[in-house]
Design a protein around this motif. Structure first.
Motif, PDB file in Angstrom:
ATOM      1  N   ASP A  51       0.845  -1.188   0.000  1.00  0.00           N
ATOM      2  CA  ASP A  51       0.000   0.000   0.000  1.00  0.00           C
ATOM      3  C   ASP A  51       0.891   1.253   0.000  1.00  0.00           C
ATOM      4  O   ASP A  51       1.599   1.516   0.972  1.00  0.00           O
ATOM      5  CB  ASP A  51      -0.903  -0.015   1.231  1.00  0.00           C
ATOM      6  N   CYS A  52       0.851   2.011  -1.087  1.00  0.00           N
ATOM      7  CA  CYS A  52       1.677   3.215  -1.197  1.00  0.00           C
ATOM      8  C   CYS A  52       1.029   4.439  -0.563  1.00  0.00           C
ATOM      9  O   CYS A  52       1.570   5.556  -0.686  1.00  0.00           O
ATOM     10  CB  CYS A  52       2.016   3.488  -2.660  1.00  0.00           C
ATOM     11  N   ARG A  53      -0.116   4.259   0.055  1.00  0.00           N
ATOM     12  CA  ARG A  53      -0.769   5.290   0.871  1.00  0.00           C
ATOM     13  C   ARG A  53      -0.938   6.613   0.119  1.00  0.00           C
ATOM     14  O   ARG A  53      -0.714   7.687   0.642  1.00  0.00           O
ATOM     15  CB  ARG A  53       0.016   5.509   2.164  1.00  0.00           C
ATOM     16  N   GLN A  54      -1.313   6.516  -1.145  1.00  0.00           N
ATOM     17  CA  GLN A  54      -1.551   7.685  -1.996  1.00  0.00           C
ATOM     18  C   GLN A  54      -0.286   8.512  -2.239  1.00  0.00           C
ATOM     19  O   GLN A  54      -0.350   9.686  -2.621  1.00  0.00           O
ATOM     20  CB  GLN A  54      -2.651   8.571  -1.419  1.00  0.00           C
ATOM     21  N   GLY A  55       0.874   7.865  -2.044  1.00  0.00           N
ATOM     22  CA  GLY A  55       2.122   8.524  -2.396  1.00  0.00           C
ATOM     23  C   GLY A  55       2.363   8.444  -3.894  1.00  0.00           C
ATOM     24  O   GLY A  55       1.643   7.778  -4.635  1.00  0.00           O
ATOM     25  N   TYR A  56       3.412   9.130  -4.338  1.00  0.00           N
ATOM     26  CA  TYR A  56       3.755   9.142  -5.758  1.00  0.00           C
ATOM     27  C   TYR A  56       4.626   7.934  -6.104  1.00  0.00           C
ATOM     28  O   TYR A  56       5.574   7.610  -5.376  1.00  0.00           O
ATOM     29  CB  TYR A  56       4.516  10.420  -6.117  1.00  0.00           C
ATOM     30  N   LEU A  57       4.325   7.297  -7.220  1.00  0.00           N
ATOM     31  CA  LEU A  57       5.154   6.219  -7.742  1.00  0.00           C
ATOM     32  C   LEU A  57       5.716   6.697  -9.074  1.00  0.00           C
ATOM     33  O   LEU A  57       4.970   6.944 -10.027  1.00  0.00           O
ATOM     34  CB  LEU A  57       4.327   4.946  -7.923  1.00  0.00           C
ATOM     35  N   THR A  58       7.022   6.862  -9.116  1.00  0.00           N
ATOM     36  CA  THR A  58       7.689   7.399 -10.298  1.00  0.00           C
ATOM     37  C   THR A  58       8.779   6.448 -10.765  1.00  0.00           C
ATOM     38  O   THR A  58       9.216   5.567 -10.028  1.00  0.00           O
ATOM     39  CB  THR A  58       8.319   8.771  -9.984  1.00  0.00           C
ATOM     40  N   ALA A  59       9.224   6.657 -11.997  1.00  0.00           N
ATOM     41  CA  ALA A  59      10.360   5.881 -12.500  1.00  0.00           C
ATOM     42  C   ALA A  59      11.613   6.271 -11.729  1.00  0.00           C
ATOM     43  O   ALA A  59      11.770   7.417 -11.288  1.00  0.00           O
ATOM     44  CB  ALA A  59      10.552   6.144 -13.987  1.00  0.00           C
ATOM     45  N   GLY A  60      12.528   5.318 -11.561  1.00  0.00           N
ATOM     46  CA  GLY A  60      13.812   5.633 -10.949  1.00  0.00           C
ATOM     47  C   GLY A  60      14.512   6.722 -11.735  1.00  0.00           C
ATOM     48  O   GLY A  60      14.479   6.743 -12.971  1.00  0.00           O
ATOM     49  N   VAL A 103      10.459   4.559  -7.676  1.00  0.00           N
ATOM     50  CA  VAL A 103      10.601   5.356  -6.459  1.00  0.00           C
ATOM     51  C   VAL A 103       9.211   5.666  -5.916  1.00  0.00           C
ATOM     52  O   VAL A 103       8.352   6.179  -6.636  1.00  0.00           O
ATOM     53  CB  VAL A 103      11.353   6.680  -6.734  1.00  0.00           C
ATOM     54  N   TRP A 104       9.008   5.357  -4.650  1.00  0.00           N
ATOM     55  CA  TRP A 104       7.781   5.727  -3.948  1.00  0.00           C
ATOM     56  C   TRP A 104       8.128   6.880  -3.020  1.00  0.00           C
ATOM     57  O   TRP A 104       9.015   6.772  -2.176  1.00  0.00           O
ATOM     58  CB  TRP A 104       7.247   4.517  -3.177  1.00  0.00           C
ATOM     59  N   SER A 105       7.432   8.006  -3.202  1.00  0.00           N
ATOM     60  CA  SER A 105       7.705   9.192  -2.397  1.00  0.00           C
ATOM     61  C   SER A 105       6.403   9.830  -1.947  1.00  0.00           C
ATOM     62  O   SER A 105       5.331   9.559  -2.485  1.00  0.00           O
ATOM     63  CB  SER A 105       8.535  10.210  -3.188  1.00  0.00           C
TER      64      SER A 105
END
Length: 378
Positions: A41-50, A356-358
């Motif tokens: 669960d990424c908790r509505q964080g951003y998932l971007t390419a490395g 990257v998850w941020s």
């Protein structure tokens, strides 16, 4: 691996969705959230390419952490690698300098050690990030061409940039700033500084033009991508373009940046410039080029953690055409595309699962987790 409940940043949009990874590659991207066992669960964080870094000299400081202290190569390289991964940078072009403005500098002493550590750490599979060799060639130094030729025999670079830090031009068009910078750096007296300026000017006149042409010719023969450095005028850009340079690193004026962009060169600016709001050398600010629409790539340069923050800052500028996908392209697929890498930098089926998850915390972007080839590395 399944990553869900994420704001997935694609090339042209952001979707709330789920991403699936198989065998180190992105398998599928779907809208919506899943509740499957084991899904992260990424908790509505951003998932971007490395992120992809084409020019960083961050490695140098770990090889000589204090004046006169030479740190063991592999250990120094591993600390550098860890810093890059913790910043969300999964592909690193390590900028190693050939030549310097002074003889006998730590940079020259560390040249062979840094190249050897890069090669050895990759051979032993010690790295979290994918490291590539970027040779920065100081063409005003007498030994640069010979050192470049000797390195080509042992380690092929994946990017070569050509630079000239002599006084009165490019980065140091202002002699006052040149004097301020080098007198402070090397603790020179006024007389020593004037002699230093005279030596550097003479070396540039003697070596820069023939060395620039010879190095570019060798790279063109071997299909090694080329980058210019600190172009300041249209004439500089015309020369760089004529030598088949594909990246314009840190142009010092808006005129040069616009000319390079319109020539089809990818204009790279420093992420620290973007985060700080301007150039520490008094040259053009990165946010000005973003407003002009001629900013193509960001580089962390000397500060790895600046890269993701800078991309988000570009997206927040009041007057430009960079939404979040376009801003993040400056640190993902655009640098990859500039040097001919087509297997990474995008969140798309079949691409490498470098991710990257941020999450945003006020004006800071906090990195939660990082994956390389589908394996968690941070």
């Amino acid at each position: 691996m399944i990553l869900t409940n994420a704001k997935i940043v694609l090339s042209d949009e952001v979707i709330d969705g789920t991403l699936t990874v198989k065998n180190g590659l992105i398998d599928s991207i779907d809208p919506g959230r899943v509740t499957l066992p084991g899904a992260i669960d990424c908790r509505q964080g951003y998932l971007t390419a490395g992120m992809i870094e084409l020019h960083t000299d961050n490695m140098e400081k770990h090889f000589t952490p204090r004046p006169g202290v030479a740190w063991p190569g592999i250990q120094a390289f591993k600390v550098h690698d860890a810093q890059m991964i913790s910043a969300g940078i999964t592909t690193v072009f390590d900028a190693v300098s050939i030549g310097d403005v002074v003889d006998g500098s730590e940079r020259l002493k560390n040249l062979q050690r840094m190249v050897a550590a890069l090669d050895e750490s990759a051979r032993r599979n010690l790295n979290r990030a994918d490291h590539r060799l970027h040779l920065r060639c100081e063409v005003s130094h007498a030994d640069t061409l010979d050192m470049f030729l000797s390195l080509l025999d042992v380690s092929t670079p994946q990017l070569v940039s050509v630079m000239d830090h002599s006084p009165g031009q490019r980065q140091f068009a202002s002699l006052a700033r040149y004097r301020q910078y080098y007198q402070g750096k090397y603790k020179l007296s006024d007389a020593e500084l004037e002699a230093f300026i005279e030596r550097q000017s003479a070396a540039s006149q003697r070596y820069s033009d023939p060395y620039r042409k010879a190095i570019c010719a060798l790279c063109n023969e071997r299909n090694i991508p080329l980058a210019s450095h600190d172009d300041a005028t249209r004439e500089h850009v015309d020369e760089s373009h004529g030598l088949n340079m594909v990246v314009a690193e840190f142009p010092t004026t808006a005129e040069a940046a616009r000319a390079a962009h319109h020539r089809g060169m990818s204009v790279m600016m420093g992420a620290p410039n973007m985060v700080r709001g301007g150039s520490h050398s008094g040259n053009v600010a990165a946010h000005e080029l973003a407003t002009d629409g001629v900013l193509d790539i960001l580089s962390s340069d000397y500060y790895p953690a600046s890269l993701l923050d800078a991309a988000f800052k570009v997206a927040m500028l009041p007057e430009n055409d960079y939404d979040l996908p376009a801003a993040l392209s400056l640190v993902t697929w655009r640098p990859a595309e500039a040097v001919g890498m087509d297997d990474r930098g995008r969140i798309a089926p079949g691409a490498r699962a470098d991710l990257v998850w941020s999450s945003r915390t006020d004006d800071h972007v906090h990195i939660e987790q990082v994956w390389k080839d589908g394996n968690r590395v941070y």
